[in-house]
Design a protein around this motif. Structure first.
Motif, PDB file in Angstrom:
ATOM      1  N   THR A  31      -7.194   5.901   7.691  1.00 36.97           N
ATOM      2  CA  THR A  31      -5.876   5.435   7.253  1.00 36.97           C
ATOM      3  C   THR A  31      -5.795   5.423   5.737  1.00 36.97           C
ATOM      4  N   ALA A  32      -6.886   4.950   5.116  1.00 34.18           N
ATOM      5  CA  ALA A  32      -6.889   4.826   3.656  1.00 34.18           C
ATOM      6  C   ALA A  32      -6.972   6.186   2.984  1.00 34.18           C
ATOM      7  N   ALA A  33      -7.755   7.086   3.559  1.00 31.39           N
ATOM      8  CA  ALA A  33      -7.997   8.373   2.896  1.00 31.39           C
ATOM      9  C   ALA A  33      -7.032   9.467   3.354  1.00 31.39           C
ATOM     10  N   GLY A  34      -6.416   9.288   4.535  1.00 32.43           N
ATOM     11  CA  GLY A  34      -5.627  10.359   5.138  1.00 32.43           C
ATOM     12  C   GLY A  34      -4.445  10.806   4.312  1.00 32.43           C
ATOM     13  N   GLY A  35      -3.684   9.843   3.780  1.00 35.11           N
ATOM     14  CA  GLY A  35      -2.518  10.208   2.989  1.00 35.11           C
ATOM     15  C   GLY A  35      -2.908  11.023   1.764  1.00 35.11           C
ATOM     16  N   GLY A  36      -4.001  10.624   1.123  1.00 32.96           N
ATOM     17  CA  GLY A  36      -4.451  11.349  -0.064  1.00 32.96           C
ATOM     18  C   GLY A  36      -4.923  12.756   0.262  1.00 32.96           C
ATOM     19  N   VAL A  37      -5.578  12.906   1.422  1.00 27.51           N
ATOM     20  CA  VAL A  37      -6.026  14.241   1.827  1.00 27.51           C
ATOM     21  C   VAL A  37      -4.814  15.144   2.088  1.00 27.51           C
ATOM     22  N   LEU A  38      -3.806  14.607   2.801  1.00 27.43           N
ATOM     23  CA  LEU A  38      -2.588  15.386   3.043  1.00 27.43           C
ATOM     24  C   LEU A  38      -1.897  15.736   1.727  1.00 27.43           C
ATOM     25  N   ARG A  39      -1.841  14.746   0.821  1.00 24.23           N
ATOM     26  CA  ARG A  39      -1.243  14.991  -0.502  1.00 24.23           C
ATOM     27  C   ARG A  39      -1.926  16.158  -1.194  1.00 24.23           C
ATOM     28  N   ASP A  40      -3.268  16.151  -1.206  1.00 22.45           N
ATOM     29  CA  ASP A  40      -4.003  17.212  -1.892  1.00 22.45           C
ATOM     30  C   ASP A  40      -3.816  18.560  -1.200  1.00 22.45           C
ATOM     31  N   GLY A  85       0.831  -1.214   0.000  1.00 25.45           N
ATOM     32  CA  GLY A  85       0.000   0.000   0.000  1.00 25.45           C
ATOM     33  C   GLY A  85       0.854   1.248   0.000  1.00 25.45           C
ATOM     34  N   ILE A  86       1.937   1.223   0.781  1.00 29.22           N
ATOM     35  CA  ILE A  86       2.852   2.361   0.829  1.00 29.22           C
ATOM     36  C   ILE A  86       3.435   2.636  -0.554  1.00 29.22           C
ATOM     37  N   PHE A  87       3.830   1.551  -1.245  1.00 36.71           N
ATOM     38  CA  PHE A  87       4.434   1.732  -2.557  1.00 36.71           C
ATOM     39  C   PHE A  87       3.459   2.383  -3.531  1.00 36.71           C
ATOM     40  N   ALA A 146       2.224   8.314   1.230  1.00 35.00           N
ATOM     41  CA  ALA A 146       2.357   6.898   1.580  1.00 35.00           C
ATOM     42  C   ALA A 146       2.246   6.670   3.080  1.00 35.00           C
ATOM     43  N   LEU A 147       2.806   7.579   3.864  1.00 37.20           N
ATOM     44  CA  LEU A 147       2.921   7.326   5.300  1.00 37.20           C
ATOM     45  C   LEU A 147       1.921   8.108   6.132  1.00 37.20           C
ATOM     46  N   GLY A 148       1.289   9.136   5.544  1.00 37.73           N
ATOM     47  CA  GLY A 148       0.428  10.029   6.315  1.00 37.73           C
ATOM     48  C   GLY A 148      -0.731   9.316   6.993  1.00 37.73           C
ATOM     49  N   GLY A 149      -1.440   8.477   6.256  1.00 37.47           N
ATOM     50  CA  GLY A 149      -2.598   7.791   6.830  1.00 37.47           C
ATOM     51  C   GLY A 149      -2.199   6.863   7.970  1.00 37.47           C
ATOM     52  N   ASP A 171      -3.759   4.859  -6.675  1.00 36.03           N
ATOM     53  CA  ASP A 171      -4.441   5.352  -5.498  1.00 36.03           C
ATOM     54  C   ASP A 171      -5.535   4.378  -5.051  1.00 36.03           C
ATOM     55  N   ALA A 172      -6.240   3.789  -6.005  1.00 34.74           N
ATOM     56  CA  ALA A 172      -7.293   2.821  -5.677  1.00 34.74           C
ATOM     57  C   ALA A 172      -6.703   1.578  -5.013  1.00 34.74           C
ATOM     58  N   ALA A 173      -5.537   1.147  -5.502  1.00 33.80           N
ATOM     59  CA  ALA A 173      -4.898  -0.019  -4.899  1.00 33.80           C
ATOM     60  C   ALA A 173      -4.474   0.290  -3.463  1.00 33.80           C
ATOM     61  N   GLY A 174      -3.917   1.466  -3.249  1.00 28.47           N
ATOM     62  CA  GLY A 174      -3.535   1.862  -1.896  1.00 28.47           C
ATOM     63  C   GLY A 174      -4.740   1.933  -0.980  1.00 28.47           C
ATOM     64  N   LEU A 175      -5.818   2.485  -1.513  1.00 30.10           N
ATOM     65  CA  LEU A 175      -7.072   2.565  -0.765  1.00 30.10           C
ATOM     66  C   LEU A 175      -7.499   1.193  -0.254  1.00 30.10           C
ATOM     67  N   GLY A 176      -7.506   0.203  -1.155  1.00 31.23           N
ATOM     68  CA  GLY A 176      -7.938  -1.138  -0.763  1.00 31.23           C
ATOM     69  C   GLY A 176      -7.042  -1.729   0.307  1.00 31.23           C
ATOM     70  N   LEU A 177      -5.718  -1.599   0.113  1.00 30.04           N
ATOM     71  CA  LEU A 177      -4.779  -2.205   1.050  1.00 30.04           C
ATOM     72  C   LEU A 177      -4.836  -1.533   2.417  1.00 30.04           C
TER      73      LEU A 177
END
Lengths: 220, 220, 220
Positions: B133-142, B18-20, B48-51, B101-107
């Motif tokens: 955990t799944a959404a947090g990294g993406g929110v920080l990214r945005d 998921g991190i990758f 990768a690590l934020g969530g 991003d979808a793959a990371g979400l699932g993992l």
């Protein structure tokens, strides 16, 4: 919790110095953004304490020093007051922001790496956390001011390299049992000077491969 | 601290995977935003690590895995390097960002929910923390890229539903003592496929009542 | 961990009330920003729980109440549902946002300061953390909605002063052993009324010195 690595009072003095200069940089940005006096105080506090707060939460040092040490939370108030009343005398605000920010960068990468290692992190993640301590306050400052963090922008001079160099020097000093007040100050000065040189000579980092040819199509 | 729920090595492998993929999504967005190489690294690490970092701080697992496990903090560096040198060969960046991003979400919804429950959260908040955990990294990214988080926008395909479904399936598996490597992978794949279907068929979530009629007056 | 300062059930009821009103303010902003139903839920949850989550992480109260108390994480869902279905009947959204926000401000500065002191912070940093508890959720709300936080803007009515007054009154009540349900409610009401007065009479805070003459050259 302060180990034999380092005199606690030296670490504390460096931390307070870093807090002061970062707070000045936050307060000056708040003035530039036309925030009111409370906006100036908040941006001074967040810029000064944000990186160390993140570090303390990560290493489990709660409550963080930002909330237990009066020197930590009062220093940004002093800095905000100075900027509030005296900033017309600061000739070139933008330049002053970057110089103070560079000094904070140097001090915080040293104290961040040292404290992270004292709390049991290995040297590599201690370097990463040192960089995060040094850069974190500035990133929060830019987010609150609704600007793209300077840390990320290709059209800004390198910021991560000086912090990484300063933190890595501290890690090497710890590794070879050579961390003292003097060598720590040397690491902080190395990071500071490197950052000033980057600003002076416009050192920038490359963007990704295809951006190097024909990079103008999308502004950051 | 890893319970008998789950083999630690399976959880770890899913987390690194998921991190990758999240790091790839962060690095690609950084390229699109024209950030420099350090901006690419920072956005890869944060995405990768934020969530997981947020999850670990919430459950009191400090220092977080992001700072103690070399596989965690080195993987985004590899991803950033790959994107830095190879992205011109990635045909459609935008599409690739969303698939990774979808793959990371699932993992991450699977590992987030599992770890939160292992640290003593009840099943309902464990589901919530799995989604975070799944959404947090993406929110920080945005946020770092100064974009309105995709998670919130009505004109983006649903993101929270797949994460909630994946997390809820894990909670049910825990509830009925059926959580294994295979069933976990199934939950991750369910969330991943649901997200891809949402992207493929433009599934969007409704806005509030009065917006449904005459919703064009204010762009997000 | 709840001390003899205060009945835990009173503190809990005040906290849930603050969560509800902050969640309404977050959900209404999400509607104004045209977010979808999940964006409404996320913004309701973040606005309502963000400040308290920050407080709990800082004082080491993990897992935070936001993830262990069903009343905490379900209340914003109810608020989001109400706003989703009923907001066309809310006549003036902007006004309602600010009134609900003022109520949350009053409640949270009281509970934040009280809980911080119960966990061992001295009175001065407990006041600071009370203000952060009260203002934190709103700052996160504004960041997620990509707006400059109201807290910082000179063209917005004062927000930090009411929170600081409410928190300082609580600190004085603790200092003189006079903190009860009634006096706490009084402190919350004082902060709430002060904020409403600020809104009614457009009380604004000064900007830095040179801005007072000729301040129009740079919009915030």
């Amino acid at each position: 919790m302060s180990s034999d690595l380092f005199s606690p009072s030296v670490l504390h003095a460096l931390d307070v110095a870093g807090i002061f200069v970062f707070a000045i940089s936050g307060a000056l940005l708040a003035v530039r953004k036309n925030f009111d006096v409370f906006g100036i105080i908040v941006l001074a506090e967040v810029t000064a304490l944000g990186g160390g707060l993140f570090r303390d939460l990560v290493i489990g040092a709660v409550p963080p020093a930002a909330f237990t040490d009066a020197g930590y939370y009062l220093t940004p108030l002093v800095a905000a007051g100075l900027v509030f009343f005296l900033h017309p005398h600061v000739e070139r605000i933008n330049k002053a922001v970057t110089v103070f920010d560079a000094a904070g960068l140097g001090l915080f990468c040293v104290t961040g790496t040292t404290k992270a290692h004292e709390y049991g992190l290995a040297l590599a993640p201690a370097v990463a956390l040192g960089v995060a301590t040094a850069a974190g306050g500035g990133v929060l400052r830019d987010l609150l001011a609704q600007e793209v963090p300077s840390l990320l922008r290709w059209d800004r001079e390198i910021y991560a390299v000086p912090a990484t160099v300063g933190s890595a020097v501290v890690a090497l000093l710890i590794r070879f049992d050579a961390l003292t007040g003097a060598t720590s100050a040397g690491a902080a000065i190395a990071a500071f000077v490197l950052r000033l040189l980057a600003l002076r000579y416009n050192w920038r980092a490359p963007r990704a491969w295809n951006r190097r040819s024909g990079a103008t199509e999308e502004p950051a």
